[in-house]
Design a protein around this motif. Structure first.
Motif, PDB file in Angstrom:
ATOM      1  N   ALA A 142      -5.309  82.672  37.938  1.00  0.00           N
ATOM      2  CA  ALA A 142      -4.484  83.815  38.339  1.00  0.00           C
ATOM      3  C   ALA A 142      -5.018  85.107  37.727  1.00  0.00           C
ATOM      4  O   ALA A 142      -5.078  86.149  38.398  1.00  0.00           O
ATOM      5  N   ASP A 143      -5.410  85.055  36.457  1.00  0.00           N
ATOM      6  CA  ASP A 143      -5.955  86.245  35.798  1.00  0.00           C
ATOM      7  C   ASP A 143      -7.257  86.696  36.459  1.00  0.00           C
ATOM      8  O   ASP A 143      -7.491  87.893  36.644  1.00  0.00           O
ATOM      9  N   ALA A 144      -8.104  85.724  36.812  1.00  0.00           N
ATOM     10  CA  ALA A 144      -9.375  86.063  37.452  1.00  0.00           C
ATOM     11  C   ALA A 144      -9.136  86.709  38.816  1.00  0.00           C
ATOM     12  O   ALA A 144      -9.781  87.694  39.177  1.00  0.00           O
ATOM     13  N   LEU A 145      -8.196  86.150  39.577  1.00  0.00           N
ATOM     14  CA  LEU A 145      -7.890  86.709  40.900  1.00  0.00           C
ATOM     15  C   LEU A 145      -7.296  88.099  40.786  1.00  0.00           C
ATOM     16  O   LEU A 145      -7.617  88.999  41.569  1.00  0.00           O
ATOM     17  N   ASN A 146      -6.420  88.279  39.802  1.00  0.00           N
ATOM     18  CA  ASN A 146      -5.808  89.583  39.588  1.00  0.00           C
ATOM     19  C   ASN A 146      -6.869  90.615  39.219  1.00  0.00           C
ATOM     20  O   ASN A 146      -6.848  91.756  39.695  1.00  0.00           O
ATOM     21  N   HIS A 147      -7.828  90.219  38.384  1.00  0.00           N
ATOM     22  CA  HIS A 147      -8.892  91.130  37.967  1.00  0.00           C
ATOM     23  C   HIS A 147      -9.792  91.491  39.144  1.00  0.00           C
ATOM     24  O   HIS A 147     -10.164  92.652  39.329  1.00  0.00           O
TER      25      HIS A 147
END
Length: 311
Positions: A142-147
């Motif tokens: 989720a963090d990678a996608l958000n970034h």
């Protein structure tokens, strides 16, 4: 010859997965190489454990006989070393098989793309995944996608990977709500998270506990160690409600967890055939329990009177 055809098929699929159309047009695609295992570092904060179990030893035996059939995925580092993206179990099994090199796909992926691929490949390939592993993996993804959503230099988007939470739910067979529950586990102290992995605390009670601060969570851990009992879902709901209202103290945690839970109460089973001859026909089925309780009370008073008479 059959082996060659299999490799060609795998390469074509991997070319589509790890390269853009521009890269394929220019002939700049990931390469397959045999890399010295000592040069391959683990993925930073890799969420999936490599268990030294029978399955790993069987994989090592298979690699010793046939080699690595599916290449691992790595990316180059600036110091001449490589970072593992997918294939930690294959790497460890190769070490057990006493091999010096590992067949790898080398792809120059950015941090976010590498994280997404690392999570997705493990979710698809692993048969058993611990709750703590899912919690960390879903959060990293989720963090990678958000970034990535905040960037404009998305030139290395792996074709065919599903990024949205809805699609992740579709891939894993778990609802979006369930995925969110797993992500909440990242807020648990390590002791409670271990209890979840061991199946001693269910997912929903664990989610409720994740909303308590560290101090109150450690109070729960202390009570578990002392009483060897684990909180029920209902108890964790009460603790979270009190905490949200700013009223949960250590004493409250102790009081709530000291209560006898329904699943801890002794159950007494009486076969109807054993007592039906003692129950008048006038007693209806829905009155049977009350009749038995009244009879037990009456008999208890009878015994008490006999004890008094014997004094």
């Amino acid at each position: 010859m059959a082996k060659s055809n299999s490799t060609d098929f795998t390469l074509n699929g991997l070319d589509d997965l790890f390269s853009t159309q521009e890269e394929r047009d220019n002939g700049s695609i990931p390469k397959i190489r045999d890399i010295d295992i000592s040069l391959i570092d683990d993925f930073p904060d890799h969420p999936f454990k490599v268990a030294e179990n029978e399955e790993l030893y069987e994989l090592a035996d298979s690699i010793k006989e046939q080699g690595v059939l599916i290449p691992a995925i790595v990316r180059p580092k600036e110091n001449g070393r490589y970072e593992m993206i997918a294939g930690h179990r294959r790497k460890r099994a190769s070490e057990l098989a006493e091999l010096n090199t590992l067949r790898c796909i080398v792809s120059d992926l950015d941090n976010d793309a590498a994280t997404i691929i690392m999570v997705d490949t493990n979710l698809r390939q692993r048969q058993q995944i611990l709750p703590s592993e899912k919690a960390k993996a879903y959060r990293m993804r989720a963090d990678a996608l958000n970034h990535r959503g905040k960037r404009s230099d998305l030139t290395l988007v792996p074709v065919g990977l599903k990024f949205s939470r809805e699609q992740l739910a579709e891939e894993t067979g778990e609802s979006q709500t369930q995925i969110q529950r797993y992500m909440r586990l990242n807020n648990l102290v390590s002791e409670l998270l271990e209890f979840v992995d061991e199946g001693k605390i269910g997912l929903r009670p664990a989610v409720e506990l994740s909303y308590l601060d560290e101090e109150r969570q450690r109070d729960v851990v202390d009570m578990i160690d002392e009483s060897e009992c684990f909180p029920s879902h209902a108890q964790t709901i009460r603790m979270r409600k009190a905490f949200d209202e700013g009223k949960l103290t250590r004493d409250d945690v102790i009081d709530i967890m000291s209560e006898e839970k329904p699943n801890q109460m002794e159950k007494i089973t009486i076969r109807r055939d054993d007592i039906k001859k003692f129950i008048p026909k006038s007693v209806k089925p829905d009155q049977t329990q009350k009749f038995i309780c009244d009879a037990v009370k009456y008999y208890a008073k009878h015994l008490e009177r006999k004890r008094e008479q014997a004094r």
